[in-house]
Design a protein around this motif. Sequence first.
Motif, short mmCIF file in Angstrom:
data_model
loop_
_atom_site.label_atom_id
_atom_site.label_comp_id
_atom_site.label_asym_id
_atom_site.label_seq_id
_atom_site.Cartn_x
_atom_site.Cartn_y
_atom_site.Cartn_z
N GLY B 281 -35.29 -26.51 -25.23
CA GLY B 281 -33.91 -26.99 -25.10
C GLY B 281 -32.94 -25.82 -25.07
N PRO B 282 -31.63 -26.13 -25.06
CA PRO B 282 -30.64 -25.05 -25.04
C PRO B 282 -30.82 -24.16 -26.28
CG PRO B 282 -29.60 -27.19 -24.80
CD PRO B 282 -31.01 -27.45 -25.12
N SER B 283 -30.55 -22.86 -26.11
CA SER B 283 -30.78 -21.96 -27.25
C SER B 283 -29.75 -22.20 -28.35
CB SER B 283 -30.74 -20.50 -26.79
OG SER B 283 -29.45 -20.17 -26.36
N ARG B 284 -28.58 -22.67 -27.94
CA ARG B 284 -27.52 -22.88 -28.93
C ARG B 284 -26.61 -24.00 -28.43
NH1 ARG B 284 -24.92 -18.60 -32.48
NH2 ARG B 284 -22.73 -19.15 -32.67
N ILE B 285 -26.13 -24.79 -29.36
CA ILE B 285 -25.20 -25.88 -29.01
C ILE B 285 -24.01 -25.80 -29.97
CG2 ILE B 285 -24.91 -28.38 -28.80
CD1 ILE B 285 -27.98 -28.54 -28.39
N GLU B 286 -22.82 -25.86 -29.42
CA GLU B 286 -21.62 -25.85 -30.27
C GLU B 286 -20.86 -27.15 -30.02
OE1 GLU B 286 -21.30 -21.05 -29.52
OE2 GLU B 286 -19.68 -22.36 -28.83
N ILE B 287 -20.51 -27.84 -31.07
CA ILE B 287 -19.79 -29.11 -30.93
C ILE B 287 -18.48 -29.02 -31.69
CG2 ILE B 287 -19.88 -31.60 -31.28
CD1 ILE B 287 -22.92 -31.41 -31.41
N GLN B 288 -17.38 -29.20 -30.97
CA GLN B 288 -16.07 -29.26 -31.62
C GLN B 288 -15.75 -30.72 -31.86
OE1 GLN B 288 -12.94 -27.04 -29.71
NE2 GLN B 288 -14.40 -25.51 -28.99
N TYR B 289 -15.41 -31.07 -33.08
CA TYR B 289 -15.17 -32.47 -33.39
C TYR B 289 -14.14 -32.60 -34.51
CZ TYR B 289 -18.09 -31.76 -37.52
OH TYR B 289 -18.59 -31.30 -38.70
N ALA B 290 -13.68 -33.83 -34.68
CA ALA B 290 -12.74 -34.11 -35.77
C ALA B 290 -13.54 -34.47 -37.00
CB ALA B 290 -11.82 -35.26 -35.37
N SER B 291 -13.34 -33.75 -38.08
CA SER B 291 -14.20 -33.95 -39.25
C SER B 291 -13.94 -35.31 -39.92
CB SER B 291 -14.02 -32.82 -40.26
OG SER B 291 -12.69 -32.79 -40.70
N ASN B 292 -12.75 -35.87 -39.75
CA ASN B 292 -12.50 -37.15 -40.42
C ASN B 292 -13.07 -38.34 -39.65
OD1 ASN B 292 -10.75 -36.99 -38.32
ND2 ASN B 292 -8.94 -37.65 -39.44
N SER B 293 -13.17 -38.23 -38.33
CA SER B 293 -13.65 -39.37 -37.55
C SER B 293 -15.00 -39.13 -36.87
CB SER B 293 -12.62 -39.71 -36.46
OG SER B 293 -12.52 -38.62 -35.56
N GLY B 294 -15.38 -37.88 -36.76
CA GLY B 294 -16.62 -37.56 -36.05
C GLY B 294 -16.44 -37.56 -34.54
N ARG B 295 -15.22 -37.74 -34.06
CA ARG B 295 -14.94 -37.81 -32.62
C ARG B 295 -15.20 -36.43 -31.99
NH1 ARG B 295 -10.24 -36.67 -29.80
NH2 ARG B 295 -9.88 -37.89 -27.91
N ILE B 296 -16.07 -36.42 -30.99
CA ILE B 296 -16.44 -35.15 -30.35
C ILE B 296 -15.45 -34.83 -29.24
CG2 ILE B 296 -18.21 -33.97 -28.98
CD1 ILE B 296 -20.29 -35.68 -30.46
N ALA B 297 -14.88 -33.64 -29.30
CA ALA B 297 -13.93 -33.23 -28.26
C ALA B 297 -14.62 -32.41 -27.18
CB ALA B 297 -12.80 -32.41 -28.88
#
Lengths: 175, 348
Positions: B281-297
Motif C-alpha cells: 500500500g502507500p508508504s505513508r498516509i496523512e489525514i487532516q480531520y476535525a477532532s471533534n467530529s471526525g470529518r475528514i477534510a
Amino acid sequence: MVDESMKNALRHWTVVQPIVSSYVHSLVRDYSARDDLMQDIAIAVLESYDRYDPAEPFAAWAIGIARNHVRLYFRTVHRSRLRFSDAFMDQLSESFSQVSTPEIHHLEHLQTCLDQLDGRAKQLCEARYVENQKPSQISQWLGGSPNGVAKALQRIRERLRECIDRRVQLERGSV
Amino acid sequence: MNPSDLDLVHCYFDGEITEAQMLQLERSLAGSIELRQEFVRISILDEKLSQQLSKTVLAGPTPTPTRSPTPSQAEIRLPKAPSTAAPNQAASWSSIVAIVATLAMLLIAFLVGSNRNQLSASQEIHKMRKSLAFGDRFYRVDVEQAVLPSKKQPNKKQIEQHDERRPPKPSLEGAKLYVRGTDAFVLMRFLQDGTPFVTGSDGKVGWAIAPNGPVRVSQDKQRFNRDLPGHEHSIPLSNLSQGLTQIQKAYHVQIITSSPGDAGDEQDAVLVATKKRGERGPSRIEIQYASNSGRIAQMRFIEMPYGPERLTLRLTLIDELTLLESFFHHSHHHSSDHQVVSDDMPQP
C-alpha cells in the motif's frame, strides 16, 4: 545569527551523525520512521548541547539521546515484538559509542567496490536497497529461493567489506 | 563466532527474522562482544549501502540487467503515462517530496502545539468512520507526483492489469470523485482535451463510459474500481471506511492535534500513518480531520501503488451533499442512444 555554542554543536554533530544514524538503523527497521527519528534526535542534540559535558565522548552522549528517542518510539508508536529489549539497546549503544570516525571514513571506498560487482549482484543490491525488497520478494522477481537470495546478499556484503578493507590497506601502504 | 548467529544478523538486516529468531539473536549478541562488533559493522555497511545506492540511482544510469526477461515480461507493454517523470528525475522528486512532507508535518506539529498520541488512534479512526456513514461526498483528486520506479519489474497482478488490450489509464489529475456509502461512486477523469471518462457503480452494477465506444456494464459492482488506486491494497478511494480499517491493521498511526481550546469544526488534527514493514500500500498516509467530529477534510497518499506507478495524491473534500439516486447509475451520464454492452459476456 548562529552563536559559538551552536557552531560547536553542529561541528560535533556532523562528525558523529553517521554513527548515531547507524545505531538508529540497527534498531528501527522502518525507513520512514528512522528518518523522522533522526530529525528529532538532531534537534534534541542541538537543543540540549549546553548540557553536554565536554569531558565525555560526544558520540556516547549523542547515542544516549538517540537511545531515549528510540525507546520512546517503541513504547508509543511501534509496539512490535520484533525489537530488541531496552537492556540490550543499552549494551548496543556502548558498542556503537566505540566506533571510530576513521572506520566510518573507510566506507568512502564503498562506491568503487560496488562498481566492481557483477550484474546479478548489482541487481540484488538494487532490489534490496533501492526498492527496499526483502529476499522473499526479490526471489519472486529475479528467481531463486528466498534463502538463496538471502545468502547471496550476505555474500555480497562480505565481499564489499573485504574489498573496502583491501582498499584501506592499499591506501595505508601508499602513504 | 557461531556462523548461524552471523546468518541471523544478516536475516535481521534483511527484514526476515521471526520472533523466536529475534530472541535467539539478542541472546547471542548479548553474550558475545565479537558478534556485537560484527553486528555494528554490518549495520554501518547496511545503512551506507541504502544511502549510496539511492544516490547512485539518482545520479546516473543503473546497471543493465544481465538476465533476459521471462516470456511474460517480454510480452507485456506497460503504458507510460505522459505525466510520468524520468526515473532518475522522479526518484529525485520523490526525495524532495518526502523531505518537504516531513518538514511540513514538523511545521504543523510546531505550529499547533504537538500533542502526539494523546488520543487513541483507534478512537479517532472510529470517529472518522462514523462521520463517513451518512450523506454523499464530492472530492477532488490531485496528483502531486507520478513515479515509474526505475527497473521495477511488474508483478503478476500488474501484468494482468496492463495487458495490451487495455488502453492506458487516463490521468487522475483533477479528477472528480463522488462517493455514497461503501459501494456507490462516480469517478470523472478528463482527457487532455477535456473529454470526460466516467466510471462508477450504483452499488449493484459497475460501469464505465469511455469517450469512444459503448458503455460497459457489469453485475460485478467492483469491476471498475481498479480505475481508482488503492483497491489492490484494501484502501480504495471509493470506500474510505474500508481504507481506515486497513490503516489500523497495516500502518503505524500517530495523531497530531492542536492545543486544547483551538478545536473548532475546522480541521485541527492530523493522522499520520506509516506503513509497517512487509505490508503493501502507500508508504505513508496523512489525514487532516476535525477532532471533534471526525470529518475528514483531506487525505494525502504518498507513494501509492497504481499499476506500475507510485503516485502521491491528495483527495480533498469539496462538498458534502445529497445527490439523486440516479446520479450513481450510468444512464445519468450518457445519452439514451449510447450503446450499452455487458462486460460479463464474452465479446465477439
